[in-house]
Design an enzyme around this catalytic site. Structure first.
Site, short mmCIF file in Angstrom:
data_model
loop_
_atom_site.label_atom_id
_atom_site.label_comp_id
_atom_site.label_asym_id
_atom_site.label_seq_id
_atom_site.Cartn_x
_atom_site.Cartn_y
_atom_site.Cartn_z
N TYR A 151 33.33 -82.93 -27.13
CA TYR A 151 34.21 -84.05 -26.80
C TYR A 151 34.76 -84.69 -28.07
CZ TYR A 151 35.87 -88.58 -25.26
OH TYR A 151 36.65 -89.68 -25.06
N SER A 186 39.90 -91.20 -29.33
CA SER A 186 38.65 -91.90 -29.04
C SER A 186 38.03 -92.42 -30.32
CB SER A 186 37.67 -90.92 -28.37
OG SER A 186 36.39 -91.48 -28.25
#
Length: 152
Positions: free
Chosen positions: A44, A31
């Site tokens: 995350y 990400s």
């Protein structure tokens, strides 16, 4: 989240690698959030750092077998999960900003980058800017920008 984003990625790689031959490719989804510490998305973002580092190191380890590993680092994407996401926290991430893209565009670039043997695939101006900023700016400053942009 740790089991899905870390343990499952490692387990799938370990299960598949023995059956992969020269020219095979592994594409792992990291990400844009792996480029800097993100308050209020800390777990995350941290799991995505693991995926990026694991993939890049695995790419080096498997090079002699002719297997490439590409870590894909997209920013926000417009998906059904994005539409359904509801956070009841007092401080929540604003998940709408310039540069949001669609999964098909990220996937097309990821496949092209994997075919070129790239270890990292970063789609779009904002993700690339974050990648560069994460290399040259202090993390404390980046976190400050993040918290201001999220109105925390």
């Amino acid at each position: 989240m740790i089991n899905l984003n870390i343990s499952a990625v490692v387990a799938m790689c370990l299960a598949c690698i023995p059956y992969m031959g020269k020219g095979s490719k592994i594409i792992n989804i990291s990400s844009q959030s792996s480029f800097l510490p993100l308050p209020y998305l800390n777990i995350y973002a941290s799991t995505k750092v693991f995926v990026r580092h694991y993939s890049r190191a695995l790419n080096v380890e498997l090079k002699n077998k002719g297997i490439t590993v590409t870590a894909v680092c997209p920013g926000w994407m417009k998906t059904s999960l994005y539409d359904r996401a509801k956070v009841k926290e007092a401080k929540k991430v604003i998940n709408s900003f310039e540069g949001i893209t669609t999964p098909d565009k990220v996937a097309k670039k990821a496949l092209k980058d994997a075919d070129k043997g790239k270890a990292l695939s970063v789609y779009g101006f904002f993700s690339n800017a974050t990648h560069i900023a994460g290399k040259i700016l202090p993390q404390s400053l980046l976190m400050k920008f993040w918290t201001i942009s999220q109105k925390f």
